[in-house]
Design a protein around this motif. Sequence first.
Motif, PDB file in Angstrom:
ATOM      1  N   SER A 411       0.932  -1.488   0.114  1.00  0.00           N
ATOM      2  CA  SER A 411       0.112   0.446   0.090  1.00  0.00           C
ATOM      3  C   SER A 411       0.473   1.360   0.258  1.00  0.00           C
ATOM      4  O   SER A 411       0.062   2.196   0.137  1.00  0.00           O
ATOM      5  CB  SER A 411      -0.468   0.186   1.061  1.00  0.00           C
ATOM      6  N   SER A 412       2.198   1.172   0.676  1.00  0.00           N
ATOM      7  CA  SER A 412       3.170   2.546  -0.214  1.00  0.00           C
ATOM      8  C   SER A 412       3.161   2.744  -1.162  1.00  0.00           C
ATOM      9  O   SER A 412       3.923   4.522  -1.581  1.00  0.00           O
ATOM     10  CB  SER A 412       4.381   2.090   0.926  1.00  0.00           C
ATOM     11  N   GLY A 413       2.465   2.280  -1.846  1.00  0.00           N
ATOM     12  CA  GLY A 413       3.069   2.598  -3.732  1.00  0.00           C
ATOM     13  C   GLY A 413       4.381   3.029  -4.265  1.00  0.00           C
ATOM     14  O   GLY A 413       4.802   3.035  -5.069  1.00  0.00           O
ATOM     15  N   ALA A 414       5.404   2.066  -3.292  1.00  0.00           N
ATOM     16  CA  ALA A 414       6.521   1.449  -3.924  1.00  0.00           C
ATOM     17  C   ALA A 414       6.748   0.845  -5.455  1.00  0.00           C
ATOM     18  O   ALA A 414       6.134   0.137  -4.772  1.00  0.00           O
ATOM     19  CB  ALA A 414       7.473   1.823  -2.897  1.00  0.00           C
ATOM     20  N   GLY A 415       7.268   1.181  -6.326  1.00  0.00           N
ATOM     21  CA  GLY A 415       7.412   0.511  -6.988  1.00  0.00           C
ATOM     22  C   GLY A 415       7.669  -0.966  -7.152  1.00  0.00           C
ATOM     23  O   GLY A 415       7.324  -2.502  -7.725  1.00  0.00           O
ATOM     24  N   ILE A 416       9.499  -1.415  -6.040  1.00  0.00           N
ATOM     25  CA  ILE A 416       9.047  -2.890  -6.610  1.00  0.00           C
ATOM     26  C   ILE A 416       8.432  -3.467  -5.090  1.00  0.00           C
ATOM     27  O   ILE A 416       8.017  -5.119  -5.386  1.00  0.00           O
ATOM     28  CB  ILE A 416      10.830  -2.458  -5.142  1.00  0.00           C
ATOM     29  N   TYR A 417       7.588  -2.734  -3.992  1.00  0.00           N
ATOM     30  CA  TYR A 417       6.540  -3.650  -4.054  1.00  0.00           C
ATOM     31  C   TYR A 417       5.451  -4.357  -4.282  1.00  0.00           C
ATOM     32  O   TYR A 417       4.288  -4.410  -3.634  1.00  0.00           O
ATOM     33  CB  TYR A 417       6.585  -3.342  -1.633  1.00  0.00           C
ATOM     34  N   LYS A 418       5.293  -3.943  -5.549  1.00  0.00           N
ATOM     35  CA  LYS A 418       3.746  -3.746  -6.514  1.00  0.00           C
ATOM     36  C   LYS A 418       3.430  -5.399  -6.343  1.00  0.00           C
ATOM     37  O   LYS A 418       4.408  -6.094  -6.905  1.00  0.00           O
ATOM     38  CB  LYS A 418       3.826  -2.864  -7.469  1.00  0.00           C
ATOM     39  N   ASP A 419       2.307  -5.727  -5.434  1.00  0.00           N
ATOM     40  CA  ASP A 419       1.291  -7.185  -5.693  1.00  0.00           C
ATOM     41  C   ASP A 419       2.634  -7.903  -4.265  1.00  0.00           C
ATOM     42  O   ASP A 419       2.337  -9.202  -4.777  1.00  0.00           O
ATOM     43  CB  ASP A 419       1.981  -7.840  -6.983  1.00  0.00           C
ATOM     44  N   ALA A 420       3.466  -7.189  -3.652  1.00  0.00           N
ATOM     45  CA  ALA A 420       4.187  -7.921  -2.962  1.00  0.00           C
ATOM     46  C   ALA A 420       3.159  -9.045  -2.098  1.00  0.00           C
ATOM     47  O   ALA A 420       3.009 -10.320  -1.436  1.00  0.00           O
ATOM     48  CB  ALA A 420       3.939  -6.535  -1.852  1.00  0.00           C
TER      49      ALA A 420
END
Length: 631
Positions: A411-420
């Motif tokens: 939910s932070s919106g950081a690209g690397i964490y998309k679909d974490a």
Amino acid sequence: MKKILNVTLLFALITTFLWNQSIASADELTGHAHENGLRYLISKNALVPDKNGSYRANDNVTRGEFASYLSKVLHLSENNGIKFNDVDDTYAYTLDIQLATTAGIITGYSDGSFKPTAAISRQHMAIMLERTIDYLKIPKGTSSITFKDNDSIISDYRPAVAIGAHLGIINGSNGYFMPEKNATIGQAATFIQRLMLLTDDKDTDIFTYAIKEISNGALVGNQGFTNFADAEKALTKNNQVIVENDKIVKMSSGYVVTNKYVALYSETIKDQIAVAGNTEMEYLSSDATQVKVRLADQVGYLKQADVTLIPFSLSKGRSYYINENGENKHVIYDHATNKYSASYIYGKAPAFMKPGESYFSWNGIYFTNGNGSSKGNAYNYYQFLPARATTNYTAQEIDEYITKKLAEIESSGAGIYKDATTKSKLIGLGTTLKEIETKHQINAMLILALAQHESAYGMSDHAQKLNNLFGLYVYDTNPLNKNFESVAANINELVEKFLQPNYITPGGAPGRNFANGAVIGSKAMGFNVKYASDPYWGAKIAGHYYRAEKTMGFKDAGNPYTIGLTTTTGLNVRPEPTTGNSPLFAYTRSGMPVIVTNKSTNGWYEVISDKLHTGPAYISKEYIQIIETVK
């Protein structure tokens, strides 16, 4: 040896040696804009004081004086006896003028005069400097440098001005050269020293070291020396430093910052320690080639070229700790950009930390405040909890935490964490971690914290593509992209080939000195000594454990282990509380963390063995110091 310097380095002029006869006039020159050049001419006997003891640095230099400076600095000796009609034999600089004329450096006017007492203009000085460059056979190259007042320069002299500017010998101001303006003695001295920095004349003494004084946040004054030993002997004040080409190489106190990744040989553990760039270390001492430092509690030496020395009074910023909402926050300063670049929270703040006040620590344990006053020790519980501890969380609770954490970072919106929440390699690891804990007696939460840090919560490229959560075989100097068939296989390799044999078991594997305490620790003790070059690696992993606990209810910190430190080297750990049996192993180092499970065993502490052992182990109480931990 020929010195080829760029323009920037030429401006950072090396200072000169103070002769005994000029010491009385040191105050006159100290801090002068052209102090370096003036002292250089003095050292060459080219500049001497007048009858009042002054060097007249701000007076206009005459044509005769400038010719004399060049003659003496160049040690000219060939004389064809050329005479000018206005330079008689009684004039102080007659011989020097003849020598410079013979060398082709100066010429007279068409009427046979030289005008020795006339102030020299900047453009006439430029042409004399160009002839000196030719005399010394210094490569001139080509230059298209022009000034805004280029049309005011005598056309025949414009190439000389351009060459002088190109080589960094002469400068203008705000784009103007001011060719008709007279030069001062100080300016002349600087121009000549800049010229001589380009020479390969073996007799030219270019002084390498200088003593400078720290005043109002700046380095001022110069005493020049040809070698470090002489400069070191001349240090008399705590606010003085020795510089080499404007780089500080010795100071009374301050700190040291690594310019790049380095290997520090620690005299403390007799082994090399990897150290990341931008690491702050305690300054102990230095000589011309190396600096003695203390990294956490490791004492060793680094090359001068690999570090920057920063006196406290010249510090633009420094990493610090602060109590923020009751938590210990570490704020990192980037010395390359001169900005505070990152921060992390890694546990609760110790009681002595006042909110909003900055604290400093060389090892993350012992803290001082801004004025250097002692404040106390603070052992972070998660950072110094031995790996043999057992977490109170179940596999299900660990999985629930992982799910919650992944949703948070997604939910932070950081690209690397998309679909974490659907792609992270941490998903469903609870059972595997608890099985490892049972089989290998290594804390499941510690391994999870390590995985979170090293794999960006299971979303790094190595984790996603290679099932590598821990950066195994990914070294600073030689990354190896090893593919693991599963995350479970990767965790087992971490435990069976790294942690268990090398980092946890005392003594480590034969020929490998990685065992410095069975905690994630710091550069003082624990895995961090050898596992990672980042000196704060252990603290950052402790932060992951702490934040997980904060989310899960502090079940581990709420029911804490008692931790002690060994206080002697060669300490035997025994299977029974008696010396009448063979030891299980011995700690070669002191200061090793141990979990104390029973303090009431007739002069012995019952402990959990760092070496795999089915029963309890024992250490004499005499050699264990129980520590208070922050949790």
